[in-house]
Scaffold this motif. Structure first.
Motif, PDB file in Angstrom:
ATOM      1  N   ARG A 168      37.399 -15.973  99.695  1.00 35.04           N
ATOM      2  CA  ARG A 168      37.221 -14.560 100.011  1.00 35.04           C
ATOM      3  C   ARG A 168      34.936 -14.290  99.260  1.00 35.04           C
ATOM      4  O   ARG A 168      34.594 -15.478  99.184  1.00 35.04           O
ATOM      5  CB  ARG A 168      37.677 -14.605  98.268  1.00 35.04           C
ATOM      6  N   ILE A 170      32.477 -13.074  96.655  1.00 37.22           N
ATOM      7  CA  ILE A 170      31.646 -11.905  95.683  1.00 37.22           C
ATOM      8  C   ILE A 170      30.744 -11.310  95.908  1.00 37.22           C
ATOM      9  O   ILE A 170      29.534 -12.562  96.104  1.00 37.22           O
ATOM     10  CB  ILE A 170      32.219 -12.993  94.505  1.00 37.22           C
ATOM     11  N   GLU A 232      40.843  -6.445 101.512  1.00 33.77           N
ATOM     12  CA  GLU A 232      41.103  -7.348  99.488  1.00 33.77           C
ATOM     13  C   GLU A 232      40.402  -8.578  99.975  1.00 33.77           C
ATOM     14  O   GLU A 232      40.816  -9.127  98.195  1.00 33.77           O
ATOM     15  CB  GLU A 232      42.530  -7.429  99.433  1.00 33.77           C
ATOM     16  N   ASP A 235      35.515  -9.440  96.769  1.00 38.70           N
ATOM     17  CA  ASP A 235      35.327  -9.002  95.449  1.00 38.70           C
ATOM     18  C   ASP A 235      34.086  -8.913  94.499  1.00 38.70           C
ATOM     19  O   ASP A 235      33.176  -9.203  95.116  1.00 38.70           O
ATOM     20  CB  ASP A 235      35.883 -10.560  94.110  1.00 38.70           C
ATOM     21  N   GLN A 297      34.284  -8.164  84.834  1.00 32.54           N
ATOM     22  CA  GLN A 297      34.440  -7.046  85.242  1.00 32.54           C
ATOM     23  C   GLN A 297      34.095  -6.387  85.187  1.00 32.54           C
ATOM     24  O   GLN A 297      33.850  -5.435  84.616  1.00 32.54           O
ATOM     25  CB  GLN A 297      35.859  -7.310  84.891  1.00 32.54           C
ATOM     26  N   ARG A 310      36.542   1.740  97.885  1.00 29.13           N
ATOM     27  CA  ARG A 310      37.459   0.375  98.019  1.00 29.13           C
ATOM     28  C   ARG A 310      38.505   2.170  99.158  1.00 29.13           C
ATOM     29  O   ARG A 310      39.207   1.283 100.418  1.00 29.13           O
ATOM     30  CB  ARG A 310      37.103  -0.174  96.792  1.00 29.13           C
TER      31      ARG A 310
END
Ligand SMILES: NC(=O)c1ccc[n+]([C@@H]2O[C@H](COP(=O)([O-])OP(=O)(O)OC[C@H]3O[C@@H](n4cnc5c(N)ncnc54)[C@H](OP(=O)(O)O)[C@@H]3O)[C@@H](O)[C@H]2O)c1
Length: 386
Positions: A168, A170, A232, A235, A297, A310
């Motif tokens: 992924r 980030i 997805e 992040d 977050q 998104r």
């Protein structure tokens, strides 16, 4: 051999940092063309200083003024769409794409279709025409080098690794000036407060985008197109110090990050010199002085624009074009004090709910959809408060 460079948006924040680096390394670069929207004085000064041969002013009414300011030089003054396309695709080997907004799309595509190396700061071009642009780059053999600090960081973290081994991406986000503000305070925020970014010095539009955090949503779409990862697997992580510019996690659990002081001259220099490196005057990173780095977050309740971006990407149709155009008109209206800060995200949401065009098949389609949203601005934006 000096590399011939064009700087689109030479009078802006990224354009100015690019000029700073290029004029510090006259042995590396030869400036062939510069462009601006309206700022004749800065454009002419930069053209004289660099010895550029073409200066393009997008506002046609200012051509006589530019011609006057360049009298006695070898630099040709020009205006209009064709001249912008010429600046991006004629003599230059390397094109710095630093126009703000969808206005940069056609020249960026011209550079890509001509097979140039395009250093891309103009994220709105990729957000609105991502697949068309990456496909055109593949066909023409063009190289798109990311300038946005996050994407430039990811590009650096990917070097020497196989893309199949990436788990992924980030993307880090500073959180902007309203990271800790209440929803009530944000509703009352002024343009002065919104453009006062805690870490970066940038143009007004991207500063407001950082305050609403739609900037991170645009960057998510940009990262999806640049690096080919499903949304997805991308992040967002809030990191208020803006020292880690982004990270890549690999399948074995290793995480590679790129760090540096928050100075755009670092990613710009990386794109200009790639695959080599060049020195910059940017402040060196002193981790002992910084001592600690924080992470949290993102709060999508206070920053709904992030969620809208998104959703627009997941929609898979023309939604990113609608998102971008609605945001551009709403930010301009906010900076003009015609709507409030939180009206920006609600305008974008209303546009996404009410304007649902067919997916674009060409750049002309993208431009038509962009125009349609702008024409419907009066329907989607709240009435100005008296
Ligand atoms: N600033 C940053 O640190 C930063 C970081 C990452 C990514 N980016 C991206 O880089 C791009 C440029 O940002 P910026 O902050 O440098 O913007 P900026 O300071 O507002 O500069 C924008 C440049 O584009 C020109 N321009 C504006 N509208 C135009 C139009 N309709 N046609 C032709 N040229 C036009 C401006 O000319 P005038 O001066 O004559 O108006 C100026 O040269 C944006 O896409 C932004 O998201 C910026």
């Amino acid at each position: 051999m000096r590399r011939k460079i064009s700087i689109l948006g030479a009078t802006g924040s990224v354009g100015g940092s690019t000029l700073d680096l290029v004029t510090r390394s006259p042995d590396r670069f030869e400036v062939v063309a510069l462009t601006a929207a309206t700022n004749v004085a800065s454009l002419a000064e930069a053209a004289r200083r660099t010895g550029a041969r073409l200066a393009v002013i997008a506002d046609e009414t200012r051509l006589p003024e530019l011609q006057g300011a360049l009298a006695g030089t070898r630099c040709r003054a020009a205006t209009g769409r064709e001249a912008l396309i010429e600046a991006a695709s004629d003599e230059a080997e390397l094109v710095m794409a630093a126009i703000v907004g969808c206005a940069g799309l056609e020249p960026v595509m011209a550079g890509v279709e001509a097979g140039r190396t395009v250093a891309l700061a103009n994220k709105e071009a990729l957000v609105t025409a991502g697949s068309l642009m990456t496909e055109a780059a593949r066909r023409a053999g063009a190289t798109i080098l990311p300038v946005d600090s996050e994407h430039n960081a990811i590009f650096q973290c990917l070097a020497g690794n196989r893309s199949v081994d990436v788990a992924r991406l980030i993307l880090t986000a500073s959180g902007g000036p309203f990271r800790n503000a209440s929803a009530e305070d944000m509703a009352k925020a002024t343009p002065e407060q919104a453009v006062a970014h805690p870490n970066w010095s940038m143009g007004a539009k991207i500063s407001v985008d950082s305050a609403t955090m739609i900037n991170k949503g645009l960057e998510l779409i940009e990262a999806h197109h640049l690096f080919g990862l499903a949304p997805e697997r991308i992040d967002i992580l809030v990191h208020p110090q803006s020292v880690i510019h982004s990270l890549v996690e690999y399948v074995d659990g290793s995480v590679i990050a790129q760090l540096g002081s928050p100075d755009m001259r670092i990613p710009i220099a990386h794109a200009l010199a790639w695959p080599e490196r060049m020195p910059t005057p940017a402040e060196r990173l002193d981790l002992a002085r910084i001592r600690s780095l924080d992470f949290e977050q993102p709060d999508e309740a206070r920053f709904p624009a992030l969620r809208l971006a998104r959703e627009a990407l997941a929609d898979g149709t023309a939604a990113p074009i609608v998102l971008n155009a609605a945001n551009e008109i709403a930010v301009a209206a906010f900076l003009d004090r015609r709507i409030g800060f939180t009206d920006i995200a609600s305008t974008v949401q209303r546009a996404l709910e009410t304007i649902t065009p067919q997916p674009p098949q060409s750049i002309a389609d993208v431009i038509d959809i962009d125009r349609e949203v702008r024409e419907k601005a009066h329907e989607i934006m709240p009435l100005p408060a008296n």
